[in-house]
Design a protein around this motif. Structure first.
Motif, short mmCIF file in Angstrom:
data_model
loop_
_atom_site.label_atom_id
_atom_site.label_comp_id
_atom_site.label_asym_id
_atom_site.label_seq_id
_atom_site.Cartn_x
_atom_site.Cartn_y
_atom_site.Cartn_z
N LEU A 178 0.98 -1.05 -0.12
CA LEU A 178 0.28 0.19 -0.08
C LEU A 178 1.18 1.31 -0.50
O LEU A 178 0.68 2.14 -0.54
CB LEU A 178 -0.52 -0.15 0.73
CG LEU A 178 -1.96 1.04 1.26
CD1 LEU A 178 -1.98 2.50 1.86
CD2 LEU A 178 -2.96 1.52 -0.07
N CYS A 179 1.78 1.02 0.86
CA CYS A 179 3.11 1.91 0.57
C CYS A 179 3.55 2.31 -0.80
O CYS A 179 4.38 3.83 -1.32
CB CYS A 179 3.91 2.63 1.91
SG CYS A 179 3.37 1.81 4.03
N GLU A 180 3.55 1.85 -1.14
CA GLU A 180 4.21 1.24 -2.65
C GLU A 180 3.61 1.67 -3.63
O GLU A 180 3.74 2.75 -4.30
CB GLU A 180 4.69 0.62 -2.82
CG GLU A 180 5.51 0.20 -4.63
CD GLU A 180 6.08 -0.73 -4.83
OE1 GLU A 180 7.28 -1.71 -5.79
OE2 GLU A 180 6.17 -1.80 -4.11
N LEU A 181 2.42 1.72 -3.22
CA LEU A 181 0.80 2.08 -4.57
C LEU A 181 0.89 3.51 -3.91
O LEU A 181 0.55 3.56 -5.16
CB LEU A 181 -0.08 1.79 -3.94
CG LEU A 181 -1.20 1.45 -4.88
CD1 LEU A 181 -0.92 1.32 -6.29
CD2 LEU A 181 -2.53 0.79 -4.44
N ASP A 187 4.83 4.97 8.47
CA ASP A 187 5.25 6.54 9.66
C ASP A 187 4.14 7.47 9.24
O ASP A 187 3.40 8.17 9.89
CB ASP A 187 6.14 6.77 9.78
CG ASP A 187 6.86 5.85 10.75
OD1 ASP A 187 6.54 5.58 11.57
OD2 ASP A 187 8.05 5.89 10.41
N GLU A 188 3.86 7.57 7.51
CA GLU A 188 3.20 9.03 6.95
C GLU A 188 2.21 8.74 7.51
O GLU A 188 0.78 9.30 7.29
CB GLU A 188 3.84 9.39 5.97
CG GLU A 188 5.20 9.62 5.83
CD GLU A 188 6.04 10.53 4.47
OE1 GLU A 188 6.15 11.52 3.96
OE2 GLU A 188 5.56 9.41 3.45
N PRO A 193 -6.26 9.90 8.37
CA PRO A 193 -7.64 9.61 8.38
C PRO A 193 -7.91 8.84 7.22
O PRO A 193 -7.15 9.31 5.66
CB PRO A 193 -8.51 11.46 7.52
CG PRO A 193 -7.44 12.06 8.92
CD PRO A 193 -6.48 11.95 8.31
N ALA A 194 -9.15 7.84 6.40
CA ALA A 194 -8.33 7.14 5.67
C ALA A 194 -9.30 8.10 4.40
O ALA A 194 -8.67 7.60 3.62
CB ALA A 194 -8.91 5.69 5.75
N LEU A 195 -10.01 8.64 4.82
CA LEU A 195 -10.88 9.55 3.25
C LEU A 195 -9.76 11.15 2.79
O LEU A 195 -9.53 11.09 1.35
CB LEU A 195 -11.79 10.42 3.98
CG LEU A 195 -13.11 9.70 4.85
CD1 LEU A 195 -14.20 10.53 4.78
CD2 LEU A 195 -13.31 8.64 3.11
N SER A 196 -8.71 10.74 3.41
CA SER A 196 -7.42 11.81 3.70
C SER A 196 -6.43 11.01 1.66
O SER A 196 -6.10 11.79 0.88
CB SER A 196 -5.99 11.96 3.87
OG SER A 196 -5.28 10.82 4.29
N MET A 197 -7.04 10.26 1.51
CA MET A 197 -6.24 9.73 -0.03
C MET A 197 -6.97 9.04 -0.71
O MET A 197 -6.60 8.43 -1.79
CB MET A 197 -4.82 8.37 1.39
CG MET A 197 -6.06 7.28 1.30
SD MET A 197 -4.71 5.14 1.32
CE MET A 197 -5.95 4.23 1.78
N ARG A 225 1.13 10.07 -4.37
CA ARG A 225 1.65 11.06 -2.93
C ARG A 225 1.57 12.18 -4.31
O ARG A 225 1.60 13.70 -4.30
CB ARG A 225 2.80 10.86 -2.91
CG ARG A 225 3.97 12.24 -2.54
CD ARG A 225 4.87 11.51 -1.16
NE ARG A 225 4.99 12.42 -0.49
CZ ARG A 225 5.48 12.10 0.76
NH1 ARG A 225 5.76 10.60 0.74
NH2 ARG A 225 5.92 13.08 1.60
N SER A 226 2.06 12.10 -5.87
CA SER A 226 1.70 13.02 -7.04
C SER A 226 1.04 13.96 -7.48
O SER A 226 1.34 14.50 -7.96
CB SER A 226 2.81 11.92 -8.05
OG SER A 226 1.68 10.89 -8.44
N GLY A 227 -0.54 12.87 -7.08
CA GLY A 227 -1.60 13.77 -7.32
C GLY A 227 -2.15 12.83 -8.01
O GLY A 227 -3.22 13.20 -9.02
#
Length: 701
Positions: A178-181, A187-188, A193-197, A225-227
């Motif tokens: 998930l982090c890679e995705l 840690d970030e 909030p789960a909705l933030s992504m 992260r790049s949008g």
């Protein structure tokens, strides 16, 4: 903890004591616990319920009076002795667990409760109650929970898909995929909030699922992260972990799946070799455009490559595929972007030209397509010319449905082929009438095979010098119920087009073999009978086996038949011919080339092939001796055949001058009307009987 059994009540009537004992026994035998009572001093069993006794292979009677060690075994008695001593010495209840093994090796857990019984006023334990409960399923459940926790942890680490745990909408744990995705570290993400992504247009949907506590799966989108937007599938579950109620979401990246679906959809709609539309998709889109009126006037082109089979047979299917791809690219390059082009299979292509108002507009495209397709194609390191034959049907005058347009364009294409190939033809209503006539003729041909309407005529072949009968050629005729006697010119094209030539050709071979047997056995005409082969029949991979089957069924040797091929068959099948002809000759059959001089046989092919005879085409013989060119060619063919060690024959001999001239030049065999025309078998026999001694005809002066 099970309470001690209460003291036995004061003595009463015997029936009352017995009743109480029976009630106690009934209760003890039906509780899911093993119960026993042992005397503290002697360690002997004073009472045991049914379950306890049977678990040690005894019954309620035989277990009484046995010592503890005798019932459970010395080893087990020694193992639990410390617990027994504590009950007796400290006068307290003791509980412990034991792990046992079943006969099949699986573990079993029991919980044992030892309860001391002291009568009122007594200082020493009088007896000990033993209560044994099977707690295997509880231990297995605990073990399953621990294993589940371990598996979940391993799954989190090993899963290729992203996993998110959140409590009340706040992420508590995520796995590395998930982090890679999404491009964030663990840690970030933890604590956010789960909705933030979640992608903005998907937030309301995801929030509603979270609020409802549903266990479901649904497509949505998250943000990198790049949008960048990432199409995913959420698989949502509720579970308990370390005593907490959590929501777990598996995040499945849908991008590879969507790309695969796009590829599958493309393959479902396109020809895998050329990338053009396939037949079903073309017909579907054609139907849509016609129904929507977008194709106000249009032209449907049916394109077939001429003699493409020779490319596959001579260069192989890989080179043939390369040619098809090249032709496809040229077709696409010669059309507008709005035009539809499809490969219908093999070497057939179909094009829809939209918004064409006059035939000259279509002719411009046709000429362009002919010119680009005819440009030599590189195959196997050499230039190879491929030509198309194109049939055209105009919309709406030649049909308003896709099926009618396709059928009419196909009909026009066949006419273009018969007109000499590398050309085009527009559909005309008369073509449909001819096509219908072909359909009727096809049906009649199929019925004629079963109705025994076909017959063989036989034309004599004689020695050019002596006039002696040396053979006969079998010629097919059809006794049509309404149209009378038909020669092959009236039906053979339809028979070959619809593959009726295969059963018909086999019938001709068998009938000729049967007639040869009859004439040999009766001594009427002990000569071989020549049979003409069709190209379709000759191309069969199993042709030599079919011939062997005919010979065996008819009961004749191969020497009684002669097979006649055309020059066209030599050029179409040159790669497989040597082996095939050698197989046929090994069965005793003679092989001759009919109508020699009208085809395109290279002289070096004749040296490669195991042949027996050449037959000069009657078009050369008919103009002898007056046509000097025909005379020169005929003499050259005779000399060439002699040089190759082949017999040479001529057909269509009409007069005595031609007979004497051909004999003088060295012809071996002759046939034609000066000798006799083709006739049924009975007339052939009558002709032989009336002929008398063979002799050459006299030349009238």
């Amino acid at each position: 903890m099970v309470a001690p059994v209460p003291p036995v009540p004061p003595a009463g009537p015997a029936s009352s004591a017995e009743d109480q004992a029976a009630q106690f026994r009934l209760l003890a035998d039906n509780v899911p616990v093993l119960i026993a009572v042992f005397d503290a001093a002697t360690r002997t069993c004073r009472f045991a319920n049914r379950q306890y006794a049977r678990s040690f292979g005894l019954d309620e009677g035989s277990v009484l009076g046995r010592t503890f060690a005798q019932i459970i075994g010395e080893d087990a008695a020694q193992e639990i002795e410390p617990h027994v001593r504590r009950v007796l010495d400290e006068r307290v209840s003791v509980s412990y667990e034991r792990r046992l093994e079943r006969r099949d090796g699986r573990p079993r857990w029991i919980e044992v409760n030892l309860i001391p019984y002291l009568p009122p006023g007594a200082e020493a334990v009088q007896s000990t109650f033993v209560l044994i409960s099977d707690i295997t399923r509880f231990r297995e459940a605990e073990l399953a929970v621990r294993e589940s926790e371990d598996r979940l942890a391993k799954f989190m680490e090993a899963s290729m898909e992203g996993i998110v745990f959140h409590r009340d909408g706040i992420m508590t744990d995520v796995n590395p995929p998930l982090c890679e995705l999404v491009g964030y570290s663990l840690d970030e993400l933890v604590g956010r909030p789960a909705l933030s992504m979640i992608a903005g247009d998907q937030i309301d949907t995801v929030r509603a699922v979270m609020a409802a506590g549903q266990e479901t799966r649904y497509p949505t989108a998250i943000l990198h992260r790049s949008g960048a937007r990432i199409d995913v599938e959420f698989i949502v579950r509720t579970l308990w972990r370390n005593g907490e109620r959590l929501r777990m979401t598996i995040v499945r990246d849908l991008r590879p799946h969507l790309e695969a679906l796009a590829r599958i959809q493309h393959l479902a709609q396109h020809d895998p070799l050329t990338g053009l539309l396939n037949r079903s998709t073309f017909m579907e889109r054609l139907r849509e455009r016609l129904s929507q009126g977008s194709a106000r006037r249009a032209a449907l082109l049916f394109i077939d490559l001429d003699n493409f089979k020779r490319v596959n047979d001579s260069l192989g299917h890989l080179e043939g595929d390369r040619v098809l791809r090249t032709v496809s690219e040229r077709l696409r390059g010669g059309l507008r972007g709005s035009d539809l082009v499809a490969r219908f299979g093999g070497d057939e292509f179909v094009v829809l030209l939209e918004d064409v108002h006059q035939r000259k507009d279509v002719q411009t495209v046709l000429n362009a397509l002919l010119s680009v397709v005819e440009v030599p194609v590189q195959a196997d390191g050499r230039d190879l010319s491929v030509t198309p034959s194109i049939g055209v049907a105009m919309y709406p005058e030649h049909g308003e449905s896709p099926e009618d347009l396709l059928q009419h364009a196909d009909t026009a294409m066949y006419l273009a082929k018969t007109a000499g190939r590398a050309t085009y033809r527009f559909f005309e209503p008369a073509m449909a009438e001819n096509a219908y006539a072909d359909l009727v003729l096809e049906s009649e041909l199929a019925q004629a095979l079963t109705a025994d309407e076909f017959v063989l005529f036989y034309q004599p072949q004689v020695d050019a010098r002596s006039g002696e009968l040396v053979g006969a050629e079998a010629l097919l005729r059809w006794r049509h119920p309404q149209r009378g006697l038909l020669t092959p010119d009236a039906f053979i094209v339809v028979a070959e087009r619809h593959r009726l030539m295969l059963p018909l050709g086999e019938w001709v071979m068998y009938e000729a073999a049967r007639q040869a047997r009859a004439w040999h056995e009766r001594g009427v005409a002990p000569v071989p009978i020549a049979v003409n082969l069709s190209s379709m029949q000759f191309r069969l991979a199993s042709f030599s086996k079919s011939v062997a089957h005919v010979l065996k069924t008819a009961g004749v040797p191969g020497e009684w038949l002669e097979l006649e091929l055309t020059e066209r068959m030599l050029t179409d099948e040159i790669d497989r011919l040597p082996e095939l002809l050698q197989t046929l000759r090994s069965q005793g059959l003679a092989i001759s080339i009919d109508d020699f001089g009208t085809g395109y046989t290279a002289l070096n092919q004749l040296t490669r092939l195991p042949l027996d005879k050449l037959k000069i085409d009657q078009s050369f013989v008919a103009v002898l001796p007056d046509d000097a060119g025909a005379a020169a060619i005929t003499r050259a063919v005779v000399q060439m055949a002699k040089g190759l060690g082949l017999r040479i024959g001529a057909e269509g001999v009409r007069n005595a001058r031609q007979w004497h001239l051909l004999a003088e030049w060295g012809c071996d065999e002759l046939q034609g009307e000066v000798i006799a025309t083709a006739m049924p078998a009975d007339e052939f026999e009558a002709w032989l009987a009336q002929r008398g001694e063979p002799r050459l005809p006299r030349i009238d002066t």
